[in-house]
Structure formats: C-alpha cells, structure tokens
Design a protein around this motif. Sequence first.
Motif, PDB file in Angstrom:
ATOM      1  N   TYR A   1     -50.414  55.815 109.426  1.00 17.44           N
ATOM      2  CA  TYR A   1     -50.625  57.249 109.317  1.00 17.44           C
ATOM      3  C   TYR A   1     -51.396  57.741 110.530  1.00 17.44           C
ATOM      4  CZ  TYR A   1     -49.554  56.802 104.311  1.00 17.44           C
ATOM      5  OH  TYR A   1     -48.951  56.560 103.105  1.00 17.44           O
TER       6      TYR A   1
ATOM      7  N   LEU B   1     -53.245  63.255 106.152  1.00 23.10           N
ATOM      8  CA  LEU B   1     -52.580  62.192 106.890  1.00 23.10           C
ATOM      9  C   LEU B   1     -51.072  62.427 106.920  1.00 23.10           C
ATOM     10  CD1 LEU B   1     -55.366  61.011 105.959  1.00 23.10           C
ATOM     11  CD2 LEU B   1     -54.225  58.789 105.918  1.00 23.10           C
TER      12      LEU B   1
ATOM     13  N   ILE C   1     -43.261  48.901  97.743  1.00 24.26           N
ATOM     14  CA  ILE C   1     -42.918  50.316  97.912  1.00 24.26           C
ATOM     15  C   ILE C   1     -42.774  50.994  96.549  1.00 24.26           C
ATOM     16  CG2 ILE C   1     -41.007  51.830  98.555  1.00 24.26           C
ATOM     17  CD1 ILE C   1     -42.546  51.177 100.932  1.00 24.26           C
TER      18      ILE C   1
ATOM     19  N   PRO D   1     -43.223  50.666  92.170  1.00 21.28           N
ATOM     20  CA  PRO D   1     -43.004  52.056  91.806  1.00 21.28           C
ATOM     21  C   PRO D   1     -43.882  53.010  92.598  1.00 21.28           C
ATOM     22  CG  PRO D   1     -44.440  51.014  90.220  1.00 21.28           C
ATOM     23  CD  PRO D   1     -44.024  49.931  91.166  1.00 21.28           C
ATOM     24  N   ALA D   2     -43.644  54.292  92.402  1.00 21.94           N
ATOM     25  CA  ALA D   2     -44.331  55.285  93.216  1.00 21.94           C
ATOM     26  C   ALA D   2     -45.827  55.306  92.973  1.00 21.94           C
ATOM     27  CB  ALA D   2     -43.733  56.669  92.955  1.00 21.94           C
TER      28      ALA D   2
ATOM     29  N   SER E   1     -46.576  60.925  90.598  1.00 19.63           N
ATOM     30  CA  SER E   1     -47.809  60.153  90.603  1.00 19.63           C
ATOM     31  C   SER E   1     -48.775  60.902  91.507  1.00 19.63           C
ATOM     32  CB  SER E   1     -47.572  58.738  91.141  1.00 19.63           C
ATOM     33  OG  SER E   1     -46.739  57.999  90.282  1.00 19.63           O
TER      34      SER E   1
ATOM     35  N   PHE F   1     -52.898  61.217  93.102  1.00 18.73           N
ATOM     36  CA  PHE F   1     -54.078  60.452  93.475  1.00 18.73           C
ATOM     37  C   PHE F   1     -55.144  61.399  94.048  1.00 18.73           C
ATOM     38  CE2 PHE F   1     -51.762  56.346  93.625  1.00 18.73           C
ATOM     39  CZ  PHE F   1     -50.469  56.788  93.798  1.00 18.73           C
TER      40      PHE F   1
ATOM     41  N   LYS G   1     -56.153  57.704  89.918  1.00 17.86           N
ATOM     42  CA  LYS G   1     -54.734  58.000  90.015  1.00 17.86           C
ATOM     43  C   LYS G   1     -54.164  58.351  88.645  1.00 17.86           C
ATOM     44  CE  LYS G   1     -52.861  53.277  89.645  1.00 17.86           C
ATOM     45  NZ  LYS G   1     -52.021  52.253  90.324  1.00 17.86           N
TER      46      LYS G   1
ATOM     47  N   THR H   1     -50.497  58.339  86.594  1.00 21.94           N
ATOM     48  CA  THR H   1     -49.121  57.845  86.658  1.00 21.94           C
ATOM     49  C   THR H   1     -48.428  58.020  85.313  1.00 21.94           C
ATOM     50  OG1 THR H   1     -49.911  55.618  86.170  1.00 21.94           O
ATOM     51  CG2 THR H   1     -49.563  56.170  88.482  1.00 21.94           C
TER      52      THR H   1
ATOM     53  N   SER I   1     -47.253  61.219  95.266  1.00 24.24           N
ATOM     54  CA  SER I   1     -46.387  60.141  95.727  1.00 24.24           C
ATOM     55  C   SER I   1     -44.933  60.504  95.489  1.00 24.24           C
ATOM     56  CB  SER I   1     -46.717  58.845  94.978  1.00 24.24           C
ATOM     57  OG  SER I   1     -45.851  57.810  95.388  1.00 24.24           O
ATOM     58  N   SER I   2     -44.165  60.469  96.557  1.00 17.64           N
ATOM     59  CA  SER I   2     -42.737  60.726  96.429  1.00 17.64           C
ATOM     60  C   SER I   2     -42.036  59.401  96.160  1.00 17.64           C
ATOM     61  CB  SER I   2     -42.212  61.356  97.719  1.00 17.64           C
ATOM     62  OG  SER I   2     -42.235  60.398  98.760  1.00 17.64           O
TER      63      SER I   2
ATOM     64  N   TYR J   1     -40.294  55.870  96.599  1.00 11.84           N
ATOM     65  CA  TYR J   1     -40.621  54.735  97.463  1.00 11.84           C
ATOM     66  C   TYR J   1     -42.052  54.800  97.967  1.00 11.84           C
ATOM     67  CZ  TYR J   1     -35.761  53.512  97.186  1.00 11.84           C
ATOM     68  OH  TYR J   1     -34.516  53.154  96.718  1.00 11.84           O
ATOM     69  N   ASN J   2     -42.941  55.367  97.124  1.00  8.68           N
ATOM     70  CA  ASN J   2     -44.371  55.327  97.389  1.00  8.68           C
ATOM     71  C   ASN J   2     -44.765  55.954  98.709  1.00  8.68           C
ATOM     72  OD1 ASN J   2     -46.719  54.709  96.099  1.00  8.68           O
ATOM     73  ND2 ASN J   2     -46.971  52.731  97.066  1.00  8.68           N
ATOM     74  N   LYS J   3     -44.042  56.943  99.172  1.00 10.52           N
ATOM     75  CA  LYS J   3     -44.464  57.705 100.343  1.00 10.52           C
ATOM     76  C   LYS J   3     -45.473  58.738  99.881  1.00 10.52           C
ATOM     77  CE  LYS J   3     -41.444  59.052 103.339  1.00 10.52           C
ATOM     78  NZ  LYS J   3     -40.229  59.640 103.941  1.00 10.52           N
ATOM     79  N   LEU J   4     -46.666  58.677 100.452  1.00  2.00           N
ATOM     80  CA  LEU J   4     -47.737  59.578 100.040  1.00  2.00           C
ATOM     81  C   LEU J   4     -47.683  60.865 100.837  1.00  2.00           C
ATOM     82  CD1 LEU J   4     -50.766  57.137  99.658  1.00  2.00           C
ATOM     83  CD2 LEU J   4     -49.020  57.778  97.983  1.00  2.00           C
TER      84      LEU J   4
ATOM     85  N   PHE K   1     -50.039  64.073 101.620  1.00  2.00           N
ATOM     86  CA  PHE K   1     -51.446  64.411 101.543  1.00  2.00           C
ATOM     87  C   PHE K   1     -51.676  65.911 101.604  1.00  2.00           C
ATOM     88  CE2 PHE K   1     -53.836  60.426 102.080  1.00  2.00           C
ATOM     89  CZ  PHE K   1     -52.796  59.558 102.301  1.00  2.00           C
TER      90      PHE K   1
END
Lengths: 115, 112
Positions: free
Chosen positions: A35, A43, A97, A99-100, B32, B34, B49, B51, B94-95, B97-100, B102
């Motif tokens: 990031y 970020l 990766i 789960p989300a 999800s 955080f 978090k 979930t 979180s989208s 595939y765990n792409k955060l 911010f």
Amino acid sequence: DGGITQSPKYLFRKEGQNVTLSCEQNLNHDAMYWYRQDPGQGLRLIYYSQIVNDFQKGDIAEGYSVSREKKESFPLTVTSAQKNPTAFYLCASSASIAPAGNEQFFGPGTRLTVL
Amino acid sequence: AQSVTQLDSHVSVSEGTPVLLRCNYSSSYSPSLFWYVQHPNKGLQLLLKYTSAATLVKGINGFEAEFKKSETSFHLTKPSAHMSDAAEYFCVVSSGYNKLIFGAGTRLAVHP
C-alpha cells in the motif's frame, strides 16, 4: 516473534533512480500486499499476491513492480516511471485472499523521499 | 462498488470523556468492516472487525463499533478516552478477495 518487517525505515532517492523496498513475513501467510499512504489520505493498494510466483495489480500499480519468489518475501521496486514516489509505503499480509474478512497484518512502513 | 466515508477528519476530546468516530460505508453486498489504528510513523493495528456475526463488535483497548445496516454505518466508540488513544483511525471495508478499501482517516486528539 512473528510479524512483518520492512526495511529500511527511511529511504532517500534521487530522481531517475529505481529503488527496492523490502518486506518479509514469518507468519506463514499466503497473501501479501503493498500500500501507499499520502498525507491526509487512506491507504491505496499498489500490488497484491495470493501465492508464490503470482501477483496482481492494485489500484495504483503504474511505476511500480513486484516479485514473489518466496512465500515470506514480497519486495516492491519503485521505478523512475513513478511520477510522484514520495510517500509512506506499507506492506501487509493475510492468511489468504479469501474470505473477505481475513485480517491483514501490517509492517511498520518505509518512508521514501525523492530528492 | 465499495466505498467508505469517514465523516470527521479531526476529532478532539478531553481525557476521560467518550469518543465517537463516524464511518459510513457503501457496499453492494454484505460487507466485512474493520477499524484500524495508526500511531505516528507506524504501521496499522487492527482494533476490531465485523464479519456478519454480532452487530455490536468489541475490540481491543476498550473500543467497540456497531454495524447498522439500515444506516450503512459502522461508528467507533469508547466510553472514556485515554491519552494513549491519540492516533489516526481508519474505517475499512473489504471487497472481494480481501482487497481493503480505506477511508481517509480521522485524527483523534486527546487533551488532559
């Protein structure tokens, strides 16, 4: 101690030079992320890797490159093509990766300044 | 697409008084969520978090957050601020595939 290490903590670069930031984790995590953080902003994702020898572009990949030859290492190269590289760079990892809801663990960061 | 809006860029409280940091999110499916904290020139630490289990989530250092789907909010609270709580706080969604994704962050100042 388990965790993520980044080196160096501070890095200075002249314009036109490539520079590589180190990120190492001993958490046995499959996924790793890079990031970029700019003042007053959240970020933004540069690159991520789900597994060894695989990586994907994030939202702001232009001017950056990565490699993932080992599970524990995910170095980031800031190339001369990156027009505004001065920023705070954070590396993170997660068990996978998906789960989300998987927590991402962050390193202490590297502050890059281009002179 | 997912997005996060932190409604206050700066919040200032006195030590011992309650803390409220506001966050609204946008998500096309059950997200999800955080909260992370960042002390100056440091990495980020997870506070808590959500979930899709209990809507009231308890975290570390006395923080908690409530997921309100009807209001698309995930506000962070603490009953009594401590000087060590002074830091920047990020609300994150979180989208796939765990792409955060911010928020821009809220800087919390705590005064004696």
